[in-house]
Design a protein around this motif. Structure first.
Motif, PDB file in Angstrom:
ATOM      1  N   MET A   1      28.065 -10.645  46.080  1.00  0.00           N
ATOM      2  CA  MET A   1      28.559 -11.996  45.863  1.00  0.00           C
ATOM      3  C   MET A   1      29.713 -11.964  44.877  1.00  0.00           C
ATOM      4  O   MET A   1      29.684 -11.247  43.877  1.00  0.00           O
ATOM      5  N   THR A   2      30.734 -12.748  45.147  1.00  0.00           N
ATOM      6  CA  THR A   2      31.894 -12.834  44.263  1.00  0.00           C
ATOM      7  C   THR A   2      31.894 -14.181  43.554  1.00  0.00           C
ATOM      8  O   THR A   2      31.966 -15.227  44.205  1.00  0.00           O
ATOM      9  N   ILE A   3      31.775 -14.146  42.242  1.00  0.00           N
ATOM     10  CA  ILE A   3      31.918 -15.347  41.414  1.00  0.00           C
ATOM     11  C   ILE A   3      32.944 -15.012  40.344  1.00  0.00           C
ATOM     12  O   ILE A   3      32.745 -14.082  39.558  1.00  0.00           O
ATOM     13  N   ARG A   4      34.023 -15.749  40.316  1.00  0.00           N
ATOM     14  CA  ARG A   4      35.079 -15.474  39.348  1.00  0.00           C
ATOM     15  C   ARG A   4      34.801 -16.232  38.058  1.00  0.00           C
ATOM     16  O   ARG A   4      35.268 -17.339  37.842  1.00  0.00           O
ATOM     17  N   PHE A   5      34.012 -15.618  37.201  1.00  0.00           N
ATOM     18  CA  PHE A   5      33.644 -16.264  35.943  1.00  0.00           C
ATOM     19  C   PHE A   5      34.824 -16.310  34.976  1.00  0.00           C
ATOM     20  O   PHE A   5      35.654 -15.389  34.926  1.00  0.00           O
ATOM     21  N   ASP A   6      34.877 -17.387  34.229  1.00  0.00           N
ATOM     22  CA  ASP A   6      35.883 -17.554  33.174  1.00  0.00           C
ATOM     23  C   ASP A   6      35.180 -18.267  32.024  1.00  0.00           C
ATOM     24  O   ASP A   6      35.228 -19.486  31.898  1.00  0.00           O
ATOM     25  N   ASN A   7      34.470 -17.504  31.208  1.00  0.00           N
ATOM     26  CA  ASN A   7      33.504 -18.056  30.267  1.00  0.00           C
ATOM     27  C   ASN A   7      34.124 -18.412  28.920  1.00  0.00           C
ATOM     28  O   ASN A   7      34.665 -17.549  28.233  1.00  0.00           O
ATOM     29  N   SER A   8      34.023 -19.687  28.564  1.00  0.00           N
ATOM     30  CA  SER A   8      34.544 -20.149  27.279  1.00  0.00           C
ATOM     31  C   SER A   8      33.430 -20.451  26.275  1.00  0.00           C
ATOM     32  O   SER A   8      33.583 -20.187  25.082  1.00  0.00           O
ATOM     33  N   TYR A   9      32.302 -20.993  26.745  1.00  0.00           N
ATOM     34  CA  TYR A   9      31.224 -21.329  25.811  1.00  0.00           C
ATOM     35  C   TYR A   9      30.651 -20.060  25.162  1.00  0.00           C
ATOM     36  O   TYR A   9      30.312 -20.055  23.982  1.00  0.00           O
ATOM     37  N   ALA A  10      30.581 -18.991  25.939  1.00  0.00           N
ATOM     38  CA  ALA A  10      30.048 -17.733  25.399  1.00  0.00           C
ATOM     39  C   ALA A  10      30.946 -17.150  24.317  1.00  0.00           C
ATOM     40  O   ALA A  10      30.517 -16.273  23.557  1.00  0.00           O
ATOM     41  N   ALA A  11      32.196 -17.630  24.245  1.00  0.00           N
ATOM     42  CA  ALA A  11      33.119 -17.147  23.212  1.00  0.00           C
ATOM     43  C   ALA A  11      32.958 -17.903  21.899  1.00  0.00           C
ATOM     44  O   ALA A  11      33.570 -17.543  20.890  1.00  0.00           O
ATOM     45  N   PHE A  16      25.551 -20.964  18.449  1.00  0.00           N
ATOM     46  CA  PHE A  16      25.522 -22.018  19.463  1.00  0.00           C
ATOM     47  C   PHE A  16      24.523 -21.722  20.585  1.00  0.00           C
ATOM     48  O   PHE A  16      24.248 -22.595  21.396  1.00  0.00           O
ATOM     49  N   TYR A  17      23.996 -20.499  20.640  1.00  0.00           N
ATOM     50  CA  TYR A  17      23.182 -20.099  21.794  1.00  0.00           C
ATOM     51  C   TYR A  17      22.450 -18.803  21.482  1.00  0.00           C
ATOM     52  O   TYR A  17      22.650 -18.163  20.438  1.00  0.00           O
ATOM     53  N   THR A  18      21.593 -18.421  22.404  1.00  0.00           N
ATOM     54  CA  THR A  18      20.951 -17.114  22.394  1.00  0.00           C
ATOM     55  C   THR A  18      21.294 -16.412  23.694  1.00  0.00           C
ATOM     56  O   THR A  18      21.082 -16.965  24.785  1.00  0.00           O
ATOM     57  N   ARG A  19      21.817 -15.224  23.601  1.00  0.00           N
ATOM     58  CA  ARG A  19      22.144 -14.466  24.808  1.00  0.00           C
ATOM     59  C   ARG A  19      20.876 -13.823  25.374  1.00  0.00           C
ATOM     60  O   ARG A  19      20.135 -13.154  24.651  1.00  0.00           O
ATOM     61  N   LEU A  20      20.628 -14.022  26.635  1.00  0.00           N
ATOM     62  CA  LEU A  20      19.536 -13.331  27.323  1.00  0.00           C
ATOM     63  C   LEU A  20      19.689 -13.520  28.821  1.00  0.00           C
ATOM     64  O   LEU A  20      20.311 -14.480  29.282  1.00  0.00           O
ATOM     65  N   ASP A  21      19.119 -12.582  29.567  1.00  0.00           N
ATOM     66  CA  ASP A  21      19.176 -12.640  31.019  1.00  0.00           C
ATOM     67  C   ASP A  21      18.028 -13.494  31.556  1.00  0.00           C
ATOM     68  O   ASP A  21      16.992 -13.654  30.887  1.00  0.00           O
TER      69      ASP A  21
END
Length: 471
Positions: A1-11, A16-21
């Motif tokens: 699958m192709t999803i062209r992510f352009d992530n700003s919130y993660a920057a 502001f968040y917790t990183r996890l899968d």
């Protein structure tokens, strides 16, 4: 699958968040995939196994930056100092073919640090409800989050009813920034984070806004129109907590929501709204309350707080007038009037009063004004007859009232009893009604005579007295 992510919130900063899968599931099976929305997002799908694995959370796409967002909020007026994504993972963001940035989030994707003893999962019923109702709202022309995919997990979810089939919804939103996102940093005194969030929200949603009060004004205007739109189709959100009030002005969270059948201004469906705080007629007041909480949070970053309080007070106090303006325009169109005159609103309020007294179906009554069967909606048809003459005399002055009525009033809404029937059938493995509702509700302003049965209000034994969150 192709999803062209352009992530700003993660920057944004780690606070502001917790990183996890997402937590993988046993046997993902794709139930629905929104091809039109995927095209808008620029997503090119490959094969079905990849779709199921991706949107169950078993396979994290390249370029994603999975995280659970942090926020707080007032729930039924009571302050909860930390909420956050307890059963959702933001995979990342994409810029669609229309140039708009949107979040892609998995809902029901497993526990996070914000789960508060919950299992982090969703069961099939609420997933299908949100899929159908959010897409119906989009087709009605009302700003909303949307549904990209629904996946069955092959694992049970345990609720009060016992073991239920688990599922994951892929939700797409302009963003998941909420009033509660601002509240948590203001309450903690984390002013640097609050300023960062404010600037981020302005750049993402309202680039023309000037500072915190400019943002407050923009959110106010978006929410004022949204509430009037809800009212115009008889929609009751059910959980208008500050953590469910989106900065973007989109409808978010389709838990105990419902569309009215029989009209009454005090209608409540949410099983947890014991005192009617979020009743149909209370929604304009609640959005004022929510925006006052946003104002309180935004003020904390200002240098001259006394001046900011004065400005914010004026901004918030303007909300009721804005809602009334939008409401008046929308409800006048519902009875075929586009060129307002003195006394027109009396026609609307008089009709609504008669509808409430005569158990008239909200959607069918307004839609039938373009036909000849409206009086049949009233327990006492004479109640309509005595209103009709004045209305007909007034709309005779309009250029094309029938077209206006049909454009302002849907023929189809996602009725509660049909949603419940859909869920019951799906739990038994039958998705025919789910697919049918999705198709019919994609063009809700068309007559679609082959599906006229979906316009029917519930029979007494089909009435759904309460709706539930699903957690």
């Amino acid at each position: 699958m192709t999803i062209r992510f352009d992530n700003s919130y993660a920057a944004l900063p780690a606070g502001f968040y917790t990183r996890l899968d997402p937590t993988p599931v046993k046997a993902p099976r794709l139930l629905a995939f929104n091809d039109d929305l995927a095209t808008l997002l620029g997503i090119a799908k490959d094969d079905l196994p990849d779709l199921a694995a991706t949107f169950a959370g078993n396979s994290v796409p390249e370029g994603a930056a999975p995280l659970a967002q942090l926020y707080a909020g007032h729930q039924f007026g009571n302050w909860n100092p930390q909420l956050g994504d307890g059963r959702a993972i933001l995979l990342g963001e994409v810029v669609g073919t229309d140039g708009q940035r949107r979040d892609i989030q998995l809902k029901g994707s497993g526990p996070t640090p914000y789960s508060r003893m919950g299992d982090g999962r969703a069961w099939l019923g609420p997933v299908l409800r949100e899929y159908v109702v959010s897409e119906a709202m989009h087709a009605l022309g009302i700003p909303t989050t949307r549904a990209l995919a629904a996946v069955e997990t092959g694992e049970p979810v345990f609720r009060e009813q016992g073991a239920l089939p688990g599922a994951v919804l892929t939700r797409v939103a302009a963003s998941h920034l909420r009033v509660g996102t601002f509240q948590i940093f203001a309450a903690r005194g984390e002013i640097a984070h609050l300023k960062t969030l404010t600037q981020y929200a302005i750049e993402r949603h309202y680039p023309e806004a000037d500072g915190p009060m400019g943002l407050l004004t923009a959110v106010r205007d978006a929410q004022a129109r949204l509430i009037a739109q809800w009212m115009s189709v008889g929609f009751i959100h059910g959980v208008m907590n500050t953590d469910n009030c989106a900065i973007s002005g989109e409808t978010i969270d389709y838990g105990p929501c419902a569309f009215m059948d029989v009209y009454h201004p005090n209608t409540v469906f949410s099983s947890i709204d014991q005192f009617g705080r979020y009743a149909y007629s209370n929604q304009p007041d609640i959005v004022v309350w929510n925006l006052a909480q946003l104002a309180t949070a935004l003020i904390q970053q200002t240098s001259d707080k006394e001046a900011a309080v004065e400005e914010a007070t004026a901004i918030v106090h303007a909300i009721p007038g804005l809602i009334r303006e939008h409401w008046a325009e929308m409800f006048l169109r519902k009875i075929g009037i586009t060129n307002a005159q003195d006394g027109d609103l009396d026609l609307v309020t008089d009709l609504l009063q008669r509808m409430a007294e005569n158990q008239a179906d909200f959607t069918n009554t307004f839609r039938s004004l373009s036909a000849e069967s409206t009086r049949d909606q009233f327990t006492d048809p004479a109640a309509f007859d005595s209103w009709e003459d004045g209305w007909r005399a007034r709309v005779a002055q309009e250029a094309d009232p029938i077209s206006v009525i049909n454009a302002a009033n849907p023929a189809f809404i996602p009725r509660n009893h049909r949603i419940e029937q859909m869920i019951d059938a799906a739990v038994a493995g039958d998705y025919a009604l789910f697919e049918r509702l999705g198709s019919v509700l994609s063009t809700p302003y068309d007559d679609q005579p082959d599906h006229a049965d979906l316009k029917r209000p519930p029979k007494p034994d089909e009435v759904v007295p309460a709706t539930f969150c699903g957690t």
